[in-house]
Write a protein that holds these residues in place. Structure first.
Motif, PDB file in Angstrom:
ATOM      1  N   ALA A  23       0.838  -1.192   0.000  1.00  0.00           N
ATOM      2  CA  ALA A  23       0.000   0.000   0.000  1.00  0.00           C
ATOM      3  C   ALA A  23       0.874   1.243   0.000  1.00  0.00           C
ATOM      4  N   VAL A  24       0.358   2.306  -0.619  1.00  0.00           N
ATOM      5  CA  VAL A  24       0.973   3.623  -0.491  1.00  0.00           C
ATOM      6  C   VAL A  24       0.324   4.272   0.726  1.00  0.00           C
ATOM      7  N   LEU A  25       1.112   4.444   1.777  1.00  0.00           N
ATOM      8  CA  LEU A  25       0.587   4.894   3.066  1.00  0.00           C
ATOM      9  C   LEU A  25       1.031   6.331   3.327  1.00  0.00           C
ATOM     10  N   TYR A  26       0.078   7.213   3.629  1.00  0.00           N
ATOM     11  CA  TYR A  26       0.413   8.602   3.939  1.00  0.00           C
ATOM     12  C   TYR A  26       0.967   8.688   5.358  1.00  0.00           C
ATOM     13  N   ILE A  27       1.992   9.506   5.529  1.00  0.00           N
ATOM     14  CA  ILE A  27       2.650   9.654   6.832  1.00  0.00           C
ATOM     15  C   ILE A  27       2.355  11.041   7.402  1.00  0.00           C
ATOM     16  N   ASP A  28       1.802  11.076   8.596  1.00  0.00           N
ATOM     17  CA  ASP A  28       1.445  12.341   9.232  1.00  0.00           C
ATOM     18  C   ASP A  28       2.632  13.047   9.870  1.00  0.00           C
ATOM     19  N   LEU A  29       3.526  12.275  10.467  1.00  0.00           N
ATOM     20  CA  LEU A  29       4.640  12.863  11.213  1.00  0.00           C
ATOM     21  C   LEU A  29       5.918  12.074  10.946  1.00  0.00           C
ATOM     22  N   HIS A  30       6.965  12.807  10.560  1.00  0.00           N
ATOM     23  CA  HIS A  30       8.256  12.182  10.269  1.00  0.00           C
ATOM     24  C   HIS A  30       9.296  12.794  11.210  1.00  0.00           C
ATOM     25  N   LEU A  31       9.923  11.956  12.023  1.00  0.00           N
ATOM     26  CA  LEU A  31      10.942  12.385  12.964  1.00  0.00           C
ATOM     27  C   LEU A  31      12.305  11.904  12.474  1.00  0.00           C
ATOM     28  N   VAL A  32      13.305  12.769  12.528  1.00  0.00           N
ATOM     29  CA  VAL A  32      14.636  12.375  12.062  1.00  0.00           C
ATOM     30  C   VAL A  32      15.685  12.750  13.106  1.00  0.00           C
ATOM     31  N   HIS A  33      16.794  12.025  13.081  1.00  0.00           N
ATOM     32  CA  HIS A  33      17.938  12.345  13.941  1.00  0.00           C
ATOM     33  C   HIS A  33      19.203  12.258  13.110  1.00  0.00           C
ATOM     34  N   GLU A  34      20.342  12.440  13.747  1.00  0.00           N
ATOM     35  CA  GLU A  34      21.580  12.643  13.008  1.00  0.00           C
ATOM     36  C   GLU A  34      22.200  11.378  12.432  1.00  0.00           C
ATOM     37  N   VAL A  35      21.795  10.199  12.894  1.00  0.00           N
ATOM     38  CA  VAL A  35      22.483   8.976  12.498  1.00  0.00           C
ATOM     39  C   VAL A  35      21.943   8.376  11.204  1.00  0.00           C
ATOM     40  N   THR A  36      20.634   8.285  11.053  1.00  0.00           N
ATOM     41  CA  THR A  36      20.055   7.589   9.890  1.00  0.00           C
ATOM     42  C   THR A  36      19.576   8.527   8.789  1.00  0.00           C
ATOM     43  N   SER A  37      19.775   9.839   8.950  1.00  0.00           N
ATOM     44  CA  SER A  37      19.226  10.773   7.951  1.00  0.00           C
ATOM     45  C   SER A  37      20.223  11.327   6.929  1.00  0.00           C
ATOM     46  N   PRO A  38      21.552  11.340   7.176  1.00  0.00           N
ATOM     47  CA  PRO A  38      22.445  12.009   6.219  1.00  0.00           C
ATOM     48  C   PRO A  38      22.335  11.511   4.785  1.00  0.00           C
ATOM     49  N   GLN A  39      22.306  10.193   4.603  1.00  0.00           N
ATOM     50  CA  GLN A  39      22.234   9.647   3.241  1.00  0.00           C
ATOM     51  C   GLN A  39      20.910   9.998   2.578  1.00  0.00           C
ATOM     52  N   ALA A  40      19.840  10.058   3.366  1.00  0.00           N
ATOM     53  CA  ALA A  40      18.525  10.387   2.813  1.00  0.00           C
ATOM     54  C   ALA A  40      18.501  11.817   2.276  1.00  0.00           C
ATOM     55  N   PHE A  41      19.037  12.751   3.053  1.00  0.00           N
ATOM     56  CA  PHE A  41      19.075  14.137   2.584  1.00  0.00           C
ATOM     57  C   PHE A  41      19.989  14.272   1.368  1.00  0.00           C
ATOM     58  N   GLU A  42      21.086  13.532   1.368  1.00  0.00           N
ATOM     59  CA  GLU A  42      21.986  13.583   0.225  1.00  0.00           C
ATOM     60  C   GLU A  42      21.284  13.068  -1.032  1.00  0.00           C
ATOM     61  N   GLY A  43      20.399  12.081  -0.849  1.00  0.00           N
ATOM     62  CA  GLY A  43      19.624  11.576  -1.978  1.00  0.00           C
ATOM     63  C   GLY A  43      18.732  12.652  -2.572  1.00  0.00           C
ATOM     64  N   LEU A  44      18.128  13.482  -1.723  1.00  0.00           N
ATOM     65  CA  LEU A  44      17.305  14.584  -2.225  1.00  0.00           C
ATOM     66  C   LEU A  44      18.155  15.576  -3.010  1.00  0.00           C
ATOM     67  N   ARG A  45      19.348  15.870  -2.506  1.00  0.00           N
ATOM     68  CA  ARG A  45      20.236  16.809  -3.200  1.00  0.00           C
ATOM     69  C   ARG A  45      20.603  16.289  -4.587  1.00  0.00           C
ATOM     70  N   LYS A  46      20.944  15.021  -4.671  1.00  0.00           N
ATOM     71  CA  LYS A  46      21.329  14.448  -5.960  1.00  0.00           C
ATOM     72  C   LYS A  46      20.184  14.481  -6.955  1.00  0.00           C
ATOM     73  N   ARG A  47      18.971  14.379  -6.451  1.00  0.00           N
ATOM     74  CA  ARG A  47      17.788  14.401  -7.332  1.00  0.00           C
ATOM     75  C   ARG A  47      17.272  15.815  -7.558  1.00  0.00           C
ATOM     76  N   GLY A  48      17.844  16.779  -6.836  1.00  0.00           N
ATOM     77  CA  GLY A  48      17.455  18.161  -7.031  1.00  0.00           C
ATOM     78  C   GLY A  48      16.051  18.484  -6.560  1.00  0.00           C
ATOM     79  N   ILE A  49      15.603  17.845  -5.470  1.00  0.00           N
ATOM     80  CA  ILE A  49      14.248  18.082  -4.973  1.00  0.00           C
ATOM     81  C   ILE A  49      14.287  18.508  -3.513  1.00  0.00           C
ATOM     82  N   GLN A  50      13.217  19.154  -3.083  1.00  0.00           N
ATOM     83  CA  GLN A  50      13.056  19.580  -1.702  1.00  0.00           C
ATOM     84  C   GLN A  50      12.202  18.574  -0.938  1.00  0.00           C
TER      85      GLN A  50
END
Length: 476
Positions: A23-50
């Motif tokens: 299923a495509v599930l909508y997420i109401d709240l997304h919490l992030v911390h310093e350990v598991t998020s760096p690669q995810a943000f870098e992925g957004l940069r490489k794709r040029g999206i916000q």
């Protein structure tokens, strides 16, 4: 048809569902911390999206942040890099950050600050790149941990691909005895049914003993659902839930509050709703629990004895127990009571809230910790620390000989020097006792804040109920 709490939330958040596909599930709240998020943000940069919904994403520093003085430099090079990167990512993607320089008065462990800020609310879907996201299910939310690639997916789409799990009822009836708490409930469940019992399920905790728990105690129970193999843990919202949320920073206000509560009252499982499995625990018979091995399912009552591998028929389980006892340097059939310890850690997303600190302080007040034991007390957030200090709990700890720290994950994951040395034994209020989890070669006994504090005083594994003069009426 009657629906469970889980089904109501799941069905309300499915954006699309193709037969045979997740299923495509909508997420109401997304919490992030310093350990598991760096690669995810870098992925957004490489794709040029916000980020798709930066207003629904909140970041904090907790895993790698040092808990010694904030005025000192961060000694762990990797932690320092991750913390600096999170500051940059939050700024670049317009995400609210509770960090060392931004909103520091609200910084803390991700699963502590979410509820205390009122971000966590009933009926929500909540995710975080952390396995103990199930904590937030205490509020009647569907909350679970996700991997780094999924963090990127939620950042970019505010949705997630998920296959629907089943629902298991975990019914805890009866009443807890003095000196027995929420941590003992969840350790008791996992010890009884094993670390794989919840595989493929979301746990819904029900029963009289669960209803009597405070919200912070409910968070402790839901926090360790993942240790029982479950995808998430949930407790239906009630008046205690609403009273906890009311007035918090991100809670609805005025007419919106009345509307929200009216909707939240419809969330509990309908009469006649069917569960895919049922597990039970008798709270009347429960005593303080403690682990003896290298996973949270290896637990016994505090007055029990270490199991004998020779008495286990299943070969793989017998070998696992033999290996665990070898690592822990324990013998079959030995009691844990009286086992010498070196360190006591009171903290983590499981047991670092104000009620946990009050429990520990009630035991330590007027006493001294054993001279052979190092005791670390680490509040779960800056707000918890401030409240504890206003109540004088910090003085209770320091006068007893314990260390009073800044907020963070600390010894739970052995960061920034907060760790065991090889061969040391610790009683820890955290959630995992894996080999090396709290330091290479370190040996961890998981227990409640009450048991941890009692053992800190004596220097050995201790049943808090046997401490003369303990005001049990204050403990519950």
């Amino acid at each position: 048809m009657p629906q469970t709490l889980f089904e109501k939330i799941w069905n309300a958040h499915v954006v699309a569902q193709d037969p045979g596909s997740p299923a495509v599930l909508y997420i109401d709240l997304h919490l992030v911390h310093e350990v598991t998020s760096p690669q995810a943000f870098e992925g957004l940069r490489k794709r040029g999206i916000q980020a798709r919904r930066p207003d629904r994403t909140f970041a904090t520093m907790d895993h790698g942040i040092p808990t010694y003085s904030r005025d000192l430099p961060i000694m762990d090079e990797m932690a320092a890099k991750q913390i600096a990167q999170l500051e940059k990512n939050a700024a670049d993607f317009n995400i609210t950050l509770y960090g060392l320089r931004q909103n520091i008065e609200k910084q803390g462990i991700v699963h502590v600050i979410g509820p205390e800020l009122g971000l966590t609310q009933p009926g929500m879907t909540i995710v975080c790149g952390d396995s103990h996201t199930s904590t937030h299910g205490a509020f009647g939310a569907l909350a679970f941990g996700i991997g780094t690639s999924e963090v990127e997916m939620v950042l970019s789409t505010q949705c997630l691909l998920q296959r629907k799990p089943g629902t298991a009822q975990v019914r805890v009836d009866g009443a807890l005895q003095k000196g027995v708490g929420a941590k003992d409930i969840i350790l008791g469940i996992i010890a009884k049914y094993g670390i794989g019992a919840g595989t493929g399920f979301v746990f819904e905790y029900t029963g009289a003993a669960i209803r009597r728990l405070s919200m912070e105690e409910r968070m402790t129970v839901c926090n360790m659902s993942i240790e029982g193999g479950a995808r998430a843990g949930m407790i239906a919202p009630d008046d205690a839930t609403f009273e906890y949320i009311a007035g918090r920073e991100f809670a609805p206000k005025g007419a919106d509050w009345d509307k929200a509560v009216s909707a939240w009252r419809n969330l509990p499982s309908d009469e006649g709703a069917r569960y895919d499995a049922t597990f039970t625990l008798d709270a009347d018979a429960l005593e303080p629990m403690i682990t003896y091995g290298t996973n949270p399912g290896m637990g016994i009552g505090i007055t029990g004895r270490v199991p004998d591998p020779a008495q286990i028929g299943d070969l793989s389980q017998r070998n696992a127990l033999t290996k665990a006892l070898g690592y822990m340097a324990l013998q079959p059939n030995q009691p844990l009571l009286g086992q010498a310890i070196d360190v006591v850690f009171i903290g983590s997303c499981t047991n670092s809230r104000i009620s946990d600190l009050r429990d520990a302080a009630a035991v330590l007040k007027g006493r001294r910790v054993s001279p052979t034991v190092r005791v670390m007390v680490v509040p779960g957030s800056a707000q918890v620390k401030k409240q504890a200090e206003a109540e004088g709990l910090d003085r209770v700890f320091t006068e007893a000989g314990a260390e009073w720290r800044e907020a963070g994950c600390s010894m739970c994951i052995a960061m920034n020097g907060d760790q065991l040395q090889p061969g040391q034994y610790a009683i820890s209020t955290s959630n995992r006792n894996f080999e090396g989890r709290q330091g290479k070669g370190g040996r961890t006994f998981l227990a409640s804040p009450l048991t941890a504090a009692a053992s800190a005083v004596t220097g050995v594994v201790t049943d808090v109920r046997t401490l003369l003069g303990v005001p049990f009426g204050m403990l519950r």
